[in-house]
Enzyme design. Structure first.
Site, PDB file in Angstrom:
ATOM      1  N   GLU A  91      36.310 -14.832 -23.424  1.00  0.00           N
ATOM      2  CA  GLU A  91      35.021 -14.313 -23.905  1.00  0.00           C
ATOM      3  C   GLU A  91      34.945 -12.800 -23.778  1.00  0.00           C
ATOM      4  OE1 GLU A  91      35.397 -17.169 -22.500  1.00  0.00           O
ATOM      5  OE2 GLU A  91      34.421 -18.550 -23.877  1.00  0.00           O
ATOM      6  N   HIS A 160      26.514 -26.254 -18.563  1.00  0.00           N
ATOM      7  CA  HIS A 160      26.318 -26.219 -20.012  1.00  0.00           C
ATOM      8  C   HIS A 160      24.842 -26.245 -20.392  1.00  0.00           C
ATOM      9  CE1 HIS A 160      30.475 -27.856 -19.915  1.00  0.00           C
ATOM     10  NE2 HIS A 160      30.623 -27.141 -20.998  1.00  0.00           N
TER      11      HIS A 160
END
Lengths: 361, 426
Positions: A91, A160
């Site tokens: 990322e 998540h």
């Protein structure tokens, strides 16, 4: 996708589209034009890539695989590998690539598979994307859209299921958008892509597949919504419910229940978390004298806290007949087990009970 | 983050997975190359070996000996024109004098922070001379010489360090965080190594825009330990970006010696892992650095590929004004390295070519010191940026809440101006 079974007669349907739209999201009974949030996002990117060849998408699985949640479906095929780019799994790497390429004249759309993974890249988002325009004394702007699903999905637990609305909204230099339905998704994503500043665009996985009615205006390729303007989704005089993303749906469901007992709630869809349309909230409070904020994120230093503080500092404070109350997710990491997950997230009933309490009914 | 991604994948509709695997199974099966998507060529063996990393050390490219003579057997090297050589030398000297002045000014409490370039002048000036002017530079913080060589004036450096009204950065950044859009030099960013992925992004843009530009990004061997560096190497390689990764291997990351920073053969050893070409050069030899840059630039442009250039050098000064390096290295070590000074070496070379002598040197030094002192005094006395600049440039257009605050502060200041300093536009 499953077809939901409808118990409502068509005449009720037509007059109550707004309230019932979610439960009817996948039926084909309505003649109105419908669009899923996923398709709205997809068409927004498609149209902006068509309009401006500097716009490109990068992220994990965005090209050949059409995106982990299929939001970039078909774009690789249409625009090719130079404009829809699968990257290695880092990322901080591709967020940095996005920052550098925006500084040098491109307009990247940087997809995080979920915003939970954006934590690995947050230095690039905060320290570089958000601050470079200021640090370069206004010489180098960084037009990027960081987008992807945010907040709680279903059964995916702590790592998540976090809302980053408050995190990113805290940083000057960033604009933060949190759309609710297809109209929001299309109009705001297009606005974000055209914006000269870096924009964090927080989608909601559970809303991707939902269909919402849209007008011809929304389908137009020149349709954009202003960043920083909230929308009143439902008018009411007794209490204001202010929410964003999935929270708007909860607020609308609660408003429906409240209406059955004679309480008319005004539901404000924030659309943008930064800039925050505090004026729309103030105007509503002046009318209703009561307000509840609704969000799925945590309470501590959350969006509701900010709204509450801004109300205290404004004229609206003198119009309140009761304290501002925040309805939020529980102050715990998201548990996995279904029963616990439900308990950790705000439900329409929590809003209804809170509304009844502060209205004294 | 792979584990988490698998979890997400699980959530994706099976229909899509089928499509994915269908794609995978149609990958070309070419036994001449490889049936494994992950490697290029197959070579089976019946011996079970553990492959130790190679023990050899990549040699250092050098042209100038310490006495300023050119090493024997130097073929097809390019020596800059005489006037360029003199510009290079004078820039190095000016940089070192300016460093001393600003370092002292921090010690006197006149600026908050400073970082010197001592010992690494050849890296900066040599590479600046070899690059094209429109190649984009991402520095770490010890690259002032590149800006100087491109035309950033001593006045501009000092205005920035004082954060005064003429600082083109409007007093926003701490000292030495220079930047100049006109000179294609990106504003310095404090968090270590963030510039590497960004530089790759810029190189990627240049490739897309086909504008015949490349990017060069500077970093220390310590910065190369950050995850960003590895992400940047991998992205530059997989995205085929025209970029020179210039590592200043100067022996220390603040106090941490390079041998505690990695176990391989310096930073060039990363090249093979990421499939990136490399050059290792003597960072105290400006002619070698200049030639290495010319060659590296030609390579990245012709092949649209990245290249890692590692310059071996020694940080003669302290890391920054927050550091006293004698706490972790001996004075003898520093003294030995000062004999390797890149400035001395170029001076010797210029002498052998009859371009320079001791008299010219002392005259130039004296005159430069005098001018820099004057510039320094002027910069230190200038007004501070207008207070309104605090609110500008947060967003492309100033948002309403900041405008409200600005107006409210303006009212306040106009009422109570007697109580505020006069040097910030009140």
């Amino acid at each position: 996708m499953a077809f939901s079974i409808s118990f409502y007669s068509p005449s009720i349907l037509m007059s109550s589209v707004k309230v019932f739209k979610r439960s009817l999201s996948t039926t084909r009974m309505l003649a109105n034009k419908q669009m899923t949030v996923r398709d709205a996002l997809n068409s927004a990117m498609d149209e902006e890539m068509e309009r401006d060849e500097r716009v490109y998408i990068l992220g994990e699985e965005v090209a050949l695989y059409d995106g982990a949640y299929k939001v970039s479906r078909g774009l690789y095929k249409k625009y090719g590998e130079s404009r829809v780019i699968d990257t290695p799994i880092t990322e901080i790497g591709f967020a940095g690539i996005a920052v550098g390429s925006a500084m040098a004249g491109l307009r990247p759309i940087c997809e995080f598979m979920t915003f939970n993974f954006s934590m690995q890249a947050i230095d690039q988002v905060i320290n570089s994307a958000a601050k470079t325009f200021y640090m370069s004394a206004g010489r180098v702007n960084v037009p990027i859209v960081f987008r992807g699903p945010n907040g709680a999905a279903s059964g995916v637990a702590a790592q998540h299921s976090q809302c980053f609305g408050a995190w990113y909204s805290q940083c000057p230099g960033l604009k933060v958008i949190s759309p609710y339905n297809s109209e929001d998704a299309k109009g705001l994503l297009k606005a974000a892509i055209r914006d000269p500043d870096p924009v964090v665009f927080l989608e909601n996985e559970l809303l991707y597949g939902n269909q919402y009615p849209i007008t011809d205006e929304v389908l137009d390729k020149d349709f954009v919504l202003p960043i920083g303007k909230a929308k009143i989704e439902r008018k009411g005089d007794h209490i204001t419910l202010v929410a964003h993303s999935k929270g708007v749906e909860l607020a609308l469901d609660a408003a429906k229940e409240l209406s059955a007992i004679g309480i008319e709630a005004e539901v404000i869809n924030l659309r943008s978390l930064r800039p925050l349309d505090i004026n729309t909230i103030i105007q509503s409070v002046v009318k209703t004298n009561h307000i509840i904020s609704v969000e799925q994120g945590w309470p501590y230093a959350g969006i509701g806290s900010e709204i509450s503080a801004q109300i205290m500092e404004s004229e609206a404070f003198y119009h309140l007949d009761a304290p501002v109350i925040r309805v939020t997710g529980a102050d715990v990491p998201m548990p996995y087990t279904k029963s616990l997950e439900i308990a950790a997230l705000p439900q329409p009933n929590d809003i209804v009970e809170t509304a009844k309490k502060i209205l004294g009914v | 983050m792979m584990y988490s991604k698998i979890t997400v994948r699980r959530l994706i509709d099976l229909k899509f997975l089928k499509k994915y695997y269908k794609f995978s199974s149609t990958m070309p099966v070419n036994v001449d190359k490889s049936i494994y998507p992950g490697i290029k060529k197959i070579d089976y063996t019946s011996k079970l070996n553990i492959d130790e990393p190679p023990m050899n050390t990549v040699p250092i490219f050098r042209i100038l000996k310490n006495n300023g003579e050119i090493t024997n057997n130097c073929n097809s090297i390019i020596i800059p024109e005489n006037n360029e050589l003199l510009k290079m030398y004078k820039s190095m000297v000016l940089l070192s004098i300016m460093d001393k002045l600003l370092y002292e000014s921090q010690r006197q409490g006149r600026i908050s922070f400073y970082m010197t370039n001592e010992g690494e002048e050849a890296i900066q000036i040599g590479s600046a001379a070899g690059l094209n002017f429109n190649d984009m530079v991402y520095g770490q913080y010890r690259e002032s010489g590149i800006l100087l060589y491109r035309g950033f004036t001593p006045e501009q450096f000092m205005n920035q360090c004082f954060g005064n009204i003429d600082d083109i950065g409007k007093g926003r950044q701490m000292p030495v965080h220079y930047g100049s859009k006109n000179l294609n030099f990106v504003t310095i960013s404090s968090p270590l190594t963030t510039q590497l992925p960004q530089a790759v992004g810029t190189a990627f843009s240049f490739k897309q825009l086909k504008n015949n530009r490349c990017t060069i990004v500077y970093f220390g061997e310590g910065a190369a330990s950050e995850g960003d560096a590895h992400a940047a190497f991998n992205f530059a390689s997989t995205l085929d970006c025209p970029i020179i990764f210039f590592c200043r291997n100067n022996g220390y990351a603040i106090s941490t010696p390079a041998h505690e920073q990695y176990r391989g053969d310096g930073i060039v050893s990363h090249g093979s892992g990421y499939g990136i070409a490399t050059i290792r050069v003597d960072g105290n030899d400006i002619i070698a650095v200049y030639n290495a840059i010319l060659k590296a630039r030609e390579y990245v442009m012709n092949n649209t590929r990245p290249l890692i250039l590692e310059a071996m050098t020694y940080r003669l000064g302290h890391h920054s004004t927050s550091d006293d390096s004698t706490a972790y290295r001996s004075k003898d070590e520093i003294k030995n390295w000062s004999n390797e000074s890149p400035i001395k070496r170029l001076k010797q070379f210029l002498k052998t070519k009859d371009l320079w002598n001791d008299q010219l040197d002392s005259e130039y030094t004296k005159e430069t010191k005098k001018q820099l002192m004057q510039t320094f005094t002027i910069a230190s006395k200038k007004n501070k940026p207008n207070w309104k600049e605090m609110f500008n440039d947060v967003y492309y257009e100033i948002p309403e809440h900041l405008l409200t605050q600005m107006n409210s502060l303006e009212d306040h200041l106009s009422k109570y101006s007697d109580h505020y300093p006069k040097d910030c536009g009140v």
